[in-house]
Structure formats: C-alpha cells, structure tokens
Design a protein around this motif. Structure first.
Motif, PDB file in Angstrom:
ATOM      1  N   ALA A  11       7.561   3.302   1.404  1.00 57.80           N
ATOM      2  CA  ALA A  11       7.425   4.720   1.066  1.00 57.80           C
ATOM      3  C   ALA A  11       6.032   5.240   1.366  1.00 57.80           C
ATOM      4  O   ALA A  11       5.861   6.414   1.718  1.00 57.80           O
ATOM      5  N   ALA A  12       5.016   4.387   1.207  1.00 58.01           N
ATOM      6  CA  ALA A  12       3.630   4.804   1.468  1.00 58.01           C
ATOM      7  C   ALA A  12       2.749   3.584   1.655  1.00 58.01           C
ATOM      8  O   ALA A  12       3.054   2.497   1.161  1.00 58.01           O
ATOM      9  N   LEU A  13       1.647   3.813   2.384  1.00 56.93           N
ATOM     10  CA  LEU A  13       0.685   2.742   2.630  1.00 56.93           C
ATOM     11  C   LEU A  13      -0.707   3.202   2.228  1.00 56.93           C
ATOM     12  O   LEU A  13      -1.108   4.334   2.508  1.00 56.93           O
ATOM     13  N   GLY A  14      -1.458   2.324   1.548  1.00 58.70           N
ATOM     14  CA  GLY A  14      -2.840   2.606   1.187  1.00 58.70           C
ATOM     15  C   GLY A  14      -3.772   1.653   1.901  1.00 58.70           C
ATOM     16  O   GLY A  14      -3.350   0.858   2.742  1.00 58.70           O
ATOM     17  N   LEU A  15      -5.037   1.698   1.563  1.00 54.52           N
ATOM     18  CA  LEU A  15      -6.007   0.817   2.200  1.00 54.52           C
ATOM     19  C   LEU A  15      -5.770  -0.648   1.849  1.00 54.52           C
ATOM     20  O   LEU A  15      -6.030  -1.539   2.653  1.00 54.52           O
ATOM     21  N   ASP A  16      -5.292  -0.901   0.636  1.00 57.61           N
ATOM     22  CA  ASP A  16      -5.082  -2.287   0.206  1.00 57.61           C
ATOM     23  C   ASP A  16      -3.778  -2.476  -0.559  1.00 57.61           C
ATOM     24  O   ASP A  16      -3.609  -3.462  -1.257  1.00 57.61           O
ATOM     25  N   HIS A  17      -2.856  -1.521  -0.417  1.00 58.80           N
ATOM     26  CA  HIS A  17      -1.595  -1.659  -1.140  1.00 58.80           C
ATOM     27  C   HIS A  17      -0.460  -0.944  -0.408  1.00 58.80           C
ATOM     28  O   HIS A  17      -0.688  -0.135   0.493  1.00 58.80           O
ATOM     29  N   VAL A  18       0.761  -1.280  -0.802  1.00 58.27           N
ATOM     30  CA  VAL A  18       1.952  -0.671  -0.225  1.00 58.27           C
ATOM     31  C   VAL A  18       2.890  -0.253  -1.350  1.00 58.27           C
ATOM     32  O   VAL A  18       2.970  -0.917  -2.384  1.00 58.27           O
ATOM     33  N   LEU A  19       3.555   0.868  -1.148  1.00 63.90           N
ATOM     34  CA  LEU A  19       4.564   1.348  -2.089  1.00 63.90           C
ATOM     35  C   LEU A  19       5.931   1.130  -1.462  1.00 63.90           C
ATOM     36  O   LEU A  19       6.211   1.648  -0.382  1.00 63.90           O
ATOM     37  N   ILE A  20       6.768   0.332  -2.114  1.00 56.58           N
ATOM     38  CA  ILE A  20       8.102   0.025  -1.595  1.00 56.58           C
ATOM     39  C   ILE A  20       9.152   0.624  -2.517  1.00 56.58           C
ATOM     40  O   ILE A  20       9.154   0.363  -3.726  1.00 56.58           O
ATOM     41  N   ASP A  21      10.022   1.434  -1.936  1.00 54.16           N
ATOM     42  CA  ASP A  21      11.097   2.077  -2.685  1.00 54.16           C
ATOM     43  C   ASP A  21      12.321   1.172  -2.680  1.00 54.16           C
ATOM     44  O   ASP A  21      12.885   0.870  -1.630  1.00 54.16           O
ATOM     45  N   VAL A  22      12.710   0.714  -3.860  1.00 54.29           N
ATOM     46  CA  VAL A  22      13.887  -0.137  -4.009  1.00 54.29           C
ATOM     47  C   VAL A  22      14.910   0.621  -4.849  1.00 54.29           C
ATOM     48  O   VAL A  22      14.771   0.732  -6.058  1.00 54.29           O
ATOM     49  N   ASN A  23      15.897   1.178  -4.171  1.00 56.42           N
ATOM     50  CA  ASN A  23      16.949   1.942  -4.861  1.00 56.42           C
ATOM     51  C   ASN A  23      16.390   3.016  -5.777  1.00 56.42           C
ATOM     52  O   ASN A  23      16.834   3.201  -6.915  1.00 56.42           O
TER      53      ASN A  23
END
Length: 207
Positions: A11-23
């Motif tokens: 769903a989104a990417l940061g400098l040191d993290h990722v946001l993953i949409d699960v359902n």
C-alpha cells in the motif's frame, strides 16, 4: 499474537518501512533497503516477518525470504547487534556472503555494512564461528520467487550451502571445518547444489 508471514498488497513505502494491506488491514513492517528497492506500490507479495514484542511496542521486520529472517535472528545472538544493525548487515551481505565471511574469519566484510565498526565485526565472526547456519521455521527455506518477488538479490543463497554444511557435520566434521570446506568448494566452481558442494568440500577436506 506473533505474525510470521504476510501476504497482501504493497500500500505504501517509506525510507525504512513498508505498509502491506492484508484484506483491508494495514501492517507496517521495518525493512532493509534491499527489499524496499524491489517493491512497488500495488505489488502482490508475501514477506517473511520477524515479530518483536516488548512491554511498550510490537515491531515487525519484513524479509524477502525466511533465510534472511533466520540470519536476522542469528546475528542478534551477538552482543551489540540490535535489529537495525542486523538489517544493515543483510543490506550489505547476502546470506551466502555472511556464511563465507564467518567461515573465512573475514571481519572486514561486516565492517562494510552501515554502522558496523571493526570491533563489532570481529565480535560477529568470533561469536558465530563454528556454529551451524540457521534453519527455517519449518525446515527448508522458501525462495524469493515463491514469495511473489520477481527476482532474488544477486548472489542470494536459498539453502544449498547450509544443507551441505549440515551433511558434512553429520559425517563427523566440525561446523567450522564444514563451512570452510563448502566455501572453498563454491569458490573452486562447485555447482550451487547440495551434492556438488558436498563432493567439492570433501575434496578440500582431504587435501
């Protein structure tokens, strides 16, 4: 609840993290630059997760493969190596390169990782020398391709070296002897499969 794997959409990417949409539920996980560089918004992916729980927080770390996750955990067995330091090492070295550096006593390989000084690099080699490589949560490691990532990082190991070392250890050689021999066999051109690595390593051990 400990989360070990996530499958969903980036769903989104940061400098040191990722946001993953699960359902419809968004999970934020810290990740190294090696993994983040391979992700794009909207990608359908599966990432391996190491969950750390403290009194004040729950932190997830995401990896392309379970082998990387396993090394992330193993590296933190070394005093002075925390989560971000372990991520930095995995950004600079693939699992196979970590194994080579430990087997050859090459502390300098770790020093090249961001934030790792000479003393800590030497401590990593000393603490992990002679120990068998980590294994996956449920046996063999999953490849990056199986995780939905289009390509593995250059030079990444998917387990043959670890299995070859284990096979040699079962034959009575020490983990340290086995690791050095497998590294030497690989550098002599042995194919990256368990059988070829074991045969090549046995030749090295017989010299």
């Amino acid at each position: 609840m400990i989360i070990g794997r996530l499958t969903g959409e980036v769903a989104a990417l940061g400098l040191d993290h990722v946001l993953i949409d699960v359902n419809g539920v968004g999970y934020v996980a810290l990740a190294g630059t090696r993994l983040l560089a391979r992700l794009r918004g909207g990608d359908k992916v599966t990432v391996q997760v190491e969950t750390r729980i403290t009194e004040s927080s729950i932190t997830m770390f995401a990896f392309a493969t379970d082998e990387e996750r396993a090394w992330f955990v193993r590296l933190q067995d070394v005093p002075g190596v925390a989560g971000k330091s372990a991520l930095a090492i995995l950004d600079g070295l693939t699992p196979s390169e970590i194994m080579d550096a430990i087997a050859l006593g090459d502390a300098g390989a770790f020093v090249r990782a961001k934030g790792i000084g000479k003393k800590l690099g030497e401590r990593i080699v000393t603490e992990l020398a002679g120990k068998a490589p980590p294994i996956g949560r449920f046996g063999k490691f999953e490849t990056a391709a199986a995780a939905g990532l289009t390509s593995a990082p250059a030079g990444a190991a998917t387990g043959p070296r670890g299995e070859a070392i284990s096979a040699l250890t079962n034959l009575g050689y020490t983990p340290s002897e086995s690791a050095r021999a497998v590294v030497a066999a690989a550098r002599e051109g042995a194919a990256d499969n368990v059988s070829a690595l074991v045969k090549g390593a046995l030749k090295e051990l017989a010299r």
